[in-house]
Design an enzyme around this catalytic site. Structure first.
Site, PDB file in Angstrom:
ATOM      1  N   HIS A   1      39.998  35.384  40.634  1.00  0.00           N
ATOM      2  CA  HIS A   1      40.065  36.130  39.372  1.00  0.00           C
ATOM      3  C   HIS A   1      41.464  36.040  38.774  1.00  0.00           C
ATOM      4  O   HIS A   1      42.439  36.523  39.356  1.00  0.00           O
ATOM      5  CB  HIS A   1      39.691  37.599  39.607  1.00  0.00           C
ATOM      6  CG  HIS A   1      39.671  38.417  38.348  1.00  0.00           C
ATOM      7  ND1 HIS A   1      38.519  38.703  37.668  1.00  0.00           N
ATOM      8  CD2 HIS A   1      40.668  39.022  37.652  1.00  0.00           C
ATOM      9  CE1 HIS A   1      38.798  39.454  36.606  1.00  0.00           C
ATOM     10  NE2 HIS A   1      40.110  39.650  36.573  1.00  0.00           N
TER      11      HIS A   1
ATOM     12  N   GLN B   1      27.676  43.486  32.250  1.00  0.00           N
ATOM     13  CA  GLN B   1      28.309  44.112  33.406  1.00  0.00           C
ATOM     14  C   GLN B   1      27.372  45.119  34.067  1.00  0.00           C
ATOM     15  O   GLN B   1      27.294  45.214  35.292  1.00  0.00           O
ATOM     16  CB  GLN B   1      29.606  44.803  32.977  1.00  0.00           C
ATOM     17  CG  GLN B   1      30.458  45.313  34.129  1.00  0.00           C
ATOM     18  CD  GLN B   1      31.228  44.203  34.825  1.00  0.00           C
ATOM     19  OE1 GLN B   1      31.223  43.066  34.376  1.00  0.00           O
ATOM     20  NE2 GLN B   1      31.879  44.533  35.914  1.00  0.00           N
TER      21      GLN B   1
ATOM     22  N   SER C   1      35.854  46.693  33.161  1.00  0.00           N
ATOM     23  CA  SER C   1      36.121  45.345  33.663  1.00  0.00           C
ATOM     24  C   SER C   1      37.022  44.569  32.710  1.00  0.00           C
ATOM     25  O   SER C   1      36.857  44.606  31.491  1.00  0.00           O
ATOM     26  CB  SER C   1      34.812  44.573  33.832  1.00  0.00           C
ATOM     27  OG  SER C   1      35.068  43.207  34.115  1.00  0.00           O
TER      28      SER C   1
ATOM     29  N   HIS D   1      36.890  41.564  32.230  1.00  0.00           N
ATOM     30  CA  HIS D   1      36.084  40.524  31.581  1.00  0.00           C
ATOM     31  C   HIS D   1      35.649  40.939  30.177  1.00  0.00           C
ATOM     32  O   HIS D   1      35.361  40.087  29.338  1.00  0.00           O
ATOM     33  CB  HIS D   1      34.864  40.186  32.443  1.00  0.00           C
ATOM     34  CG  HIS D   1      35.187  39.358  33.645  1.00  0.00           C
ATOM     35  ND1 HIS D   1      35.436  38.008  33.581  1.00  0.00           N
ATOM     36  CD2 HIS D   1      35.324  39.707  34.952  1.00  0.00           C
ATOM     37  CE1 HIS D   1      35.704  37.536  34.795  1.00  0.00           C
ATOM     38  NE2 HIS D   1      35.632  38.558  35.647  1.00  0.00           N
TER      39      HIS D   1
ATOM     40  N   GLU E   1      40.957  39.195  45.307  1.00  0.00           N
ATOM     41  CA  GLU E   1      40.065  38.285  44.582  1.00  0.00           C
ATOM     42  C   GLU E   1      40.867  37.053  44.203  1.00  0.00           C
ATOM     43  O   GLU E   1      41.548  37.018  43.176  1.00  0.00           O
ATOM     44  CB  GLU E   1      39.478  38.956  43.337  1.00  0.00           C
ATOM     45  CG  GLU E   1      38.502  40.072  43.642  1.00  0.00           C
ATOM     46  CD  GLU E   1      37.753  40.566  42.410  1.00  0.00           C
ATOM     47  OE1 GLU E   1      38.008  40.042  41.304  1.00  0.00           O
ATOM     48  OE2 GLU E   1      36.923  41.478  42.568  1.00  0.00           O
TER      49      GLU E   1
END
Length: 270
Positions: free
Chosen positions: A235, A144, A180, A182, A232
């Protein structure tokens, strides 16, 4: 009786006297100690009992609500479900977070809890003639940091921005390292990762079916003021089928849904 014998007898009597005196004093001390303990025992027992009840209250929480980490747990227990973990700029990834990664449709990795439903989602889309692929899934904090730095450099080189301007622009769509989704292994980016994805059949299919497989579009345009992230369309976040379908029914993003659960719990607890 000789003088020596008399002295020996006198010394023996003196030893017996001292021994008896010592035993009498020892008996007296023991008696006093016994009396003292007898007087103090009820108070000590009461104090220990009160302390035990206090510990029980801390362990169980007020009103019988379980406690976590020695603190009274005042939230809906569902909010401790890892599938509903909130990670954003105000809530960095918890230090205690653990994930078991597995491969997903190629080289990308996801948390093991995502794998089966993600596989079934991709298979169902394919059967409906829709093409979906995973562009990005799990990211380490180091990755990231690299993505953020590269995006900042691109804005500086291509748009002539200062580093401060470039970073501010990038942070509109990329969360800082540690913030994040992720990092959790529960988030997936589909296809081209661009605004054009919103105009595709693949996006329409996800809008109609993602919740059936436990996924939600995490950052919708209509929720940007709540999530702090602009739209987004690519996502998606895995929260499990039950949560995803309820969030879709209520039209709530993750932040709103967690608040909804908290209020619901507080209402039931009153």
């Amino acid at each position: 009786m000789t003088r020596t014998e008399r002295d020996r007898t006198r010394l023996e009597r003196e030893r017996v006297r001292k021994r008896n005196y010592f035993l009498i004093r020892l008996a007296g001390v023991c008696l006093l100690a016994f009396i003292g303990i007898s007087l103090l025992l009820p108070s000590v027992t009461e104090a220990l009992s009160a302390k035990g009840k206090e510990f029980e209250n801390i362990s169980q929480g007020e009103g019988g609500v379980p406690a976590v980490g020695g603190e009274i747990f005042e939230e809906d227990p569902r909010l401790s479900d890892p599938l509903l973990v909130l990670v954003n700029r105000e809530n960095p990834l918890p230090e205690s977070w653990q994930t078991e990664l597995v491969a997903a449709a190629g080289e990308e990795q996801v948390d093991f809890r995502v794998s089966n439903d993600l596989t079934n989602l991709l298979r169902a889309a394919d059967e409906d003639g829709v093409t979906l692929w995973i562009a990005s899934a799990y990211r380490s904090i180091a990755l990231q940091e690299d993505l953020l730095a590269r995006a900042v450099r691109e804005n500086m080189d291509q748009l002539g921005m200062s580093e401060e301007e470039a970073r501010a622009e990038v942070l509109l769509t990329i969360n800082p390292p540690g913030c994040s989704e992720h990092h959790t292994g529960l988030a997936v980016d589909f296809n081209d990762v661009s605004d054009d994805f919103e105009t595709t059949d693949a996006y329409d299919w996800l809008t109609a079916h993602a919740a059936e497989y436990g996924f939600i579009q995490r950052y919708k345009r209509s929720k940007a003021d709540v999530t702090g992230i602009s739209n987004e369309s690519w996502h998606y976040r895995y929260v499990g089928k039950e949560y995803a379908q309820e969030m879709e029914r209520l039209d709530l993003c993750l932040e709103e849904y967690r608040e909804y659960l908290q209020k619901q719990f507080e209402g039931e607890a009153m």
